[in-house]
Design an enzyme around this catalytic site. Structure first.
Site, PDB file in Angstrom:
ATOM      1  N   PRO A   1      -8.936  -7.269  11.520  1.00 19.14           N
ATOM      2  CA  PRO A   1      -7.525  -7.039  12.594  1.00 19.14           C
ATOM      3  C   PRO A   1      -6.841  -8.339  12.065  1.00 19.14           C
ATOM      4  O   PRO A   1      -5.553  -8.488  12.414  1.00 19.14           O
ATOM      5  CB  PRO A   1      -7.955  -6.807  13.821  1.00 19.14           C
ATOM      6  CG  PRO A   1      -9.474  -6.890  13.601  1.00 19.14           C
ATOM      7  CD  PRO A   1      -9.882  -6.674  12.359  1.00 19.14           C
TER       8      PRO A   1
ATOM      9  N   GLU B   1     -18.772  -8.819  14.705  1.00 21.11           N
ATOM     10  CA  GLU B   1     -17.242  -9.612  15.026  1.00 21.11           C
ATOM     11  C   GLU B   1     -16.710 -10.212  13.705  1.00 21.11           C
ATOM     12  O   GLU B   1     -15.828 -10.839  13.669  1.00 21.11           O
ATOM     13  CB  GLU B   1     -17.724 -10.711  16.025  1.00 21.11           C
ATOM     14  CG  GLU B   1     -18.144 -10.135  17.428  1.00 21.11           C
ATOM     15  CD  GLU B   1     -17.173  -9.236  17.944  1.00 21.11           C
ATOM     16  OE1 GLU B   1     -16.030  -9.606  18.104  1.00 21.11           O
ATOM     17  OE2 GLU B   1     -18.022  -8.408  18.643  1.00 21.11           O
TER      18      GLU B   1
ATOM     19  N   ARG C   1      -3.899   7.089  -5.088  1.00 25.41           N
ATOM     20  CA  ARG C   1      -2.754   8.017  -5.412  1.00 25.41           C
ATOM     21  C   ARG C   1      -1.674   7.653  -6.220  1.00 25.41           C
ATOM     22  O   ARG C   1      -0.832   8.285  -6.795  1.00 25.41           O
ATOM     23  CB  ARG C   1      -2.279   8.821  -4.033  1.00 25.41           C
ATOM     24  CG  ARG C   1      -1.632   7.893  -3.092  1.00 25.41           C
ATOM     25  CD  ARG C   1      -1.258   8.518  -1.907  1.00 25.41           C
ATOM     26  NE  ARG C   1      -0.099   9.230  -1.955  1.00 25.41           N
ATOM     27  CZ  ARG C   1       1.365   8.695  -2.138  1.00 25.41           C
ATOM     28  NH1 ARG C   1       1.591   7.603  -2.309  1.00 25.41           N
ATOM     29  NH2 ARG C   1       2.225   9.791  -2.202  1.00 25.41           N
TER      30      ARG C   1
ATOM     31  N   ASP D   1       8.430   8.935  -1.076  1.00 21.15           N
ATOM     32  CA  ASP D   1       7.518   8.775   0.119  1.00 21.15           C
ATOM     33  C   ASP D   1       8.292   7.856   1.154  1.00 21.15           C
ATOM     34  O   ASP D   1       8.950   6.935   0.784  1.00 21.15           O
ATOM     35  CB  ASP D   1       6.155   8.314  -0.188  1.00 21.15           C
ATOM     36  CG  ASP D   1       5.630   9.388  -0.551  1.00 21.15           C
ATOM     37  OD1 ASP D   1       5.719  10.337  -0.832  1.00 21.15           O
ATOM     38  OD2 ASP D   1       4.368   8.988  -0.964  1.00 21.15           O
TER      39      ASP D   1
HETATM   40  C1  JF5 Z   1     -13.310  -5.469  11.795  1.00 19.96           C
HETATM   41  C2  JF5 Z   1     -13.829  -7.989  12.590  1.00 19.96           C
HETATM   42  C3  JF5 Z   1     -13.422  -6.420  10.705  1.00 19.96           C
HETATM   43  O1  JF5 Z   1     -10.864  -3.415  13.095  1.00 19.96           O
HETATM   44  C4  JF5 Z   1     -10.576  -3.846  11.899  1.00 19.96           C
HETATM   45  C5  JF5 Z   1      -9.265  -3.561  11.372  1.00 19.96           C
HETATM   46  C6  JF5 Z   1      -8.166  -3.109  12.077  1.00 19.96           C
HETATM   47  N1  JF5 Z   1      -7.261  -3.160  11.297  1.00 19.96           N
HETATM   48  N2  JF5 Z   1      -7.652  -3.510  10.117  1.00 19.96           N
HETATM   49  C7  JF5 Z   1      -9.067  -3.753  10.122  1.00 19.96           C
HETATM   50  O2  JF5 Z   1     -11.428  -3.642  10.696  1.00 19.96           O
HETATM   51  C8  JF5 Z   1     -12.982  -4.044  11.504  1.00 19.96           C
HETATM   52  C9  JF5 Z   1     -13.147  -5.722  13.291  1.00 19.96           C
HETATM   53  C10 JF5 Z   1     -13.636  -7.074  13.507  1.00 19.96           C
HETATM   54  C11 JF5 Z   1     -13.724  -7.722  11.405  1.00 19.96           C
END
Ligand code: JF5
Length: 269
Positions: A88, A115, A157, A172
């Protein structure tokens, strides 16, 4: 294209066996290799996580299994892959990035759980590879596997010969090109009446100019409703006289820089 995916949940990636990606693999257009990170652990419990330095909640993925897995995978191929790390905290995954990644011959995805991965892994491979920390949106998931499914589908794709209709991705909502600044409007098929609902008459008219204009007007209406930020940042040079009319009707006007912004109220609807 070769794709390696390193995960503690290989079964989460089963959808890569079906539909567009599954077919591309069966045709030999995509070589997808899924690896279980725990195969690069050495303890009885196949430990991949540990407590965070500095304290705090949750667990962090240990660097050693990632290092051993990635070293082995890198040594198994020619050249350097692009490494894609879903998080994220990453840069947004956009259609532009999908196009860029689709041009690489080899991608390695490292979906994390807990995490995230010990920072030193990203630094270590960042010294040797093009490493992209990428987010698929502003929400937190339990792991990076779902983002990998999303990104692989968006990338696959775009590969030559993977989509039946080579022209269809030019149009698209998020494809670069003609519609880059607008969302797609509604689409219809047979039957001509369903539950008392008919098809917009213009689509039955056979008048291709009018149809194109109607579709563009609908694209403006939808973009106004759902993604006004796209209109705000659009290059106004892309808007013709009719575009400016519909924008005005939806409550948009050009500012001193020529870019469009919302005025007080829409004229109609
Ligand atoms: C993840 C630490 C990875 O939550 C996500 C994510 C959301 N948008 N893109 C990826 O990935 C999982 C969480 C915490 C690293």
């Amino acid at each position: 294209m070769r794709l390696d995916i390193v995960t503690i949940f290989p079964e989460y990636l089963e959808p890569l066996n079906v539909s567009l990606v599954g077919k591309a693999r069966a045709r030999g257009q995509l070589d997808v290799r899924i690896h279980d990170l725990r195969e690069w652990t050495h303890d009885k419990h196949h430990t991949v996580d540990d407590t965070p330095y500095g304290g705090g909640p949750g667990m962090v993925m240990k660097p050693e299994p990632w290092g051993e897995a990635l070293d082995e995978i890198l040594a198994s191929g020619d050249g350097r892959p692009v490494m894609v790390v879903p998080t994220p905290s990453g840069a947004p995954f956009t259609q532009q990035l999908a196009v860029e990644l689709s041009e690489a011959p080899w991608l390695v995805f490292t979906p994390a759980r807990y995490e995230g991965i010990d920072r030193r892994v990203i630094e270590e491979y960042g010294d040797r590879l093009d490493v992209r920390e990428v987010s698929i949106g502003d929400y937190v998931l339990a792991g990076g596997e779902a983002p990998v499914l999303v990104m692989v589908e968006a990338i696959a794709r775009l590969l030559p010969g993977v989509l039946g209709n080579a022209a269809s991705h030019q149009d698209d909502s998020f494809a670069p090109g003609a519609m880059a600044d607008l969302l797609e409007g509604p689409v219809y098929t047979k039957p001509p009446e369903w539950r008392g609902r008919t098809i917009p008459e213009v689509l039955l008219s056979g008048h291709h100019g009018k149809i194109a204009r109607w579709r563009r007007d609908e694209a403006f209406r939808r973009t106004d409703r759902n993604r006004p930020d796209l209109i705000e940042r659009a290059d106004p040079a892309a808007f013709d006289k009719k575009d400016r009319e519909i924008l005005a009707a939806l409550g948009w006007a050009p500012g001193t820089d020529g870019r469009f912004g919302r005025t007080s109220e829409a004229v109609e609807e």
